[in-house]
Design a protein around this motif. Structure first.
Motif, PDB file in Angstrom:
ATOM      1  N   PHE A 151      -3.075 -21.325  41.734  1.00 31.02           N
ATOM      2  CA  PHE A 151      -1.957 -20.510  41.274  1.00 31.02           C
ATOM      3  C   PHE A 151      -0.804 -21.293  40.654  1.00 31.02           C
ATOM      4  CE2 PHE A 151      -3.964 -17.717  44.411  1.00 31.02           C
ATOM      5  CZ  PHE A 151      -4.060 -16.552  43.668  1.00 31.02           C
ATOM      6  N   PHE A 152      -0.776 -22.595  40.862  1.00 28.65           N
ATOM      7  CA  PHE A 152       0.359 -23.381  40.398  1.00 28.65           C
ATOM      8  C   PHE A 152      -0.062 -24.582  39.561  1.00 28.65           C
ATOM      9  CE2 PHE A 152       1.615 -21.128  44.232  1.00 28.65           C
ATOM     10  CZ  PHE A 152       2.764 -20.497  43.802  1.00 28.65           C
ATOM     11  N   ASN A 153      -1.232 -24.472  38.915  1.00 29.91           N
ATOM     12  CA  ASN A 153      -1.727 -25.507  38.015  1.00 29.91           C
ATOM     13  C   ASN A 153      -1.721 -26.895  38.667  1.00 29.91           C
ATOM     14  OD1 ASN A 153      -2.896 -26.195  35.578  1.00 29.91           O
ATOM     15  ND2 ASN A 153      -0.931 -26.698  34.634  1.00 29.91           N
ATOM     16  N   ASN A 154      -2.015 -26.917  39.941  1.00 27.83           N
ATOM     17  CA  ASN A 154      -2.105 -28.145  40.731  1.00 27.83           C
ATOM     18  C   ASN A 154      -0.776 -28.906  40.798  1.00 27.83           C
ATOM     19  OD1 ASN A 154      -3.835 -29.402  42.512  1.00 27.83           O
ATOM     20  ND2 ASN A 154      -4.451 -30.953  41.037  1.00 27.83           N
ATOM     21  N   SER A 155       0.334 -28.189  40.653  1.00 26.42           N
ATOM     22  CA  SER A 155       1.668 -28.794  40.679  1.00 26.42           C
ATOM     23  C   SER A 155       2.388 -28.405  41.968  1.00 26.42           C
ATOM     24  CB  SER A 155       2.488 -28.335  39.477  1.00 26.42           C
ATOM     25  OG  SER A 155       3.827 -28.747  39.635  1.00 26.42           O
ATOM     26  N   LYS A 156       2.603 -29.376  42.837  1.00 28.09           N
ATOM     27  CA  LYS A 156       3.330 -29.119  44.090  1.00 28.09           C
ATOM     28  C   LYS A 156       4.779 -28.755  43.802  1.00 28.09           C
ATOM     29  CE  LYS A 156       0.309 -31.981  46.848  1.00 28.09           C
ATOM     30  NZ  LYS A 156       0.124 -33.181  47.637  1.00 28.09           N
ATOM     31  N   ILE A 157       5.355 -29.334  42.765  1.00 26.23           N
ATOM     32  CA  ILE A 157       6.745 -29.047  42.416  1.00 26.23           C
ATOM     33  C   ILE A 157       6.894 -27.586  42.003  1.00 26.23           C
ATOM     34  CG2 ILE A 157       8.579 -29.583  40.764  1.00 26.23           C
ATOM     35  CD1 ILE A 157       7.981 -32.462  41.247  1.00 26.23           C
ATOM     36  N   THR A 158       5.976 -27.094  41.192  1.00 28.96           N
ATOM     37  CA  THR A 158       6.022 -25.682  40.796  1.00 28.96           C
ATOM     38  C   THR A 158       5.863 -24.792  42.015  1.00 28.96           C
ATOM     39  OG1 THR A 158       5.076 -26.266  38.657  1.00 28.96           O
ATOM     40  CG2 THR A 158       4.973 -23.952  39.286  1.00 28.96           C
ATOM     41  N   PHE A 159       4.983 -25.163  42.918  1.00 28.98           N
ATOM     42  CA  PHE A 159       4.763 -24.412  44.154  1.00 28.98           C
ATOM     43  C   PHE A 159       6.049 -24.364  44.980  1.00 28.98           C
ATOM     44  CE2 PHE A 159       3.613 -24.773  48.728  1.00 28.98           C
ATOM     45  CZ  PHE A 159       3.131 -23.493  48.913  1.00 28.98           C
ATOM     46  N   ILE A 160       6.697 -25.486  45.151  1.00 30.30           N
ATOM     47  CA  ILE A 160       7.919 -25.562  45.973  1.00 30.30           C
ATOM     48  C   ILE A 160       9.051 -24.753  45.343  1.00 30.30           C
ATOM     49  CG2 ILE A 160       9.707 -27.140  46.804  1.00 30.30           C
ATOM     50  CD1 ILE A 160       7.414 -29.203  47.191  1.00 30.30           C
ATOM     51  N   ARG A 161       9.150 -24.790  44.034  1.00 31.95           N
ATOM     52  CA  ARG A 161      10.229 -24.087  43.348  1.00 31.95           C
ATOM     53  C   ARG A 161      10.044 -22.572  43.336  1.00 31.95           C
ATOM     54  NH1 ARG A 161      11.030 -28.033  38.149  1.00 31.95           N
ATOM     55  NH2 ARG A 161      12.066 -29.700  39.296  1.00 31.95           N
ATOM     56  N   SER A 162       8.835 -22.118  43.541  1.00 32.92           N
ATOM     57  CA  SER A 162       8.610 -20.671  43.438  1.00 32.92           C
ATOM     58  C   SER A 162       8.941 -19.919  44.689  1.00 32.92           C
ATOM     59  CB  SER A 162       7.162 -20.394  43.064  1.00 32.92           C
ATOM     60  OG  SER A 162       6.294 -20.895  44.036  1.00 32.92           O
TER      61      SER A 162
END
Length: 94
Positions: free
Chosen positions: A83-94
């Motif tokens: 769901f977050f294109n393998n980006s932990k930063i995008t995951f945390i920001r959402s």
């Protein structure tokens, strides 16, 4: 880690109780979620085939081979990847 919700139900029971005989797993799941005997034994076999647990005889004792934290980490990684294109930063920001 390709683990299904049905397999998690059995692993949750084993993580909480420790090794259990298959017939006790069946009876517990029948009482709590209405599983049939055939469903329980099918899912037990899948857990064994996937290496999530092992069977010890006599008595068809089921022993978990994976830790809860290992499964949690794998599921979180799958979520971030899917769901977050393998980006932990995008995951945390959402």
């Amino acid at each position: 880690m390709n683990i299904r919700e049905t397999e998690l139900k059995i692993l949750d029971l084993l993580w909480e109780s420790g090794p259990l005989p298959a017939n006790r797993i069946y009876k517990t799941l029948e009482e709590t979620i209405g599983w049939k005997r055939s469903t329980t034994y099918t899912v037990l076999q899948k857990c064994i085939e996937k290496g999530f647990m092992e069977r010890e005889d006599p008595g068809f004792i089921c022993i978990p081979l994976v830790e809860r934290t290992e499964v949690q980490e794998a599921k979180i990684s799958d979520l971030i990847s899917g769901f977050f294109n393998n980006s932990k930063i995008t995951f945390i920001r959402s």
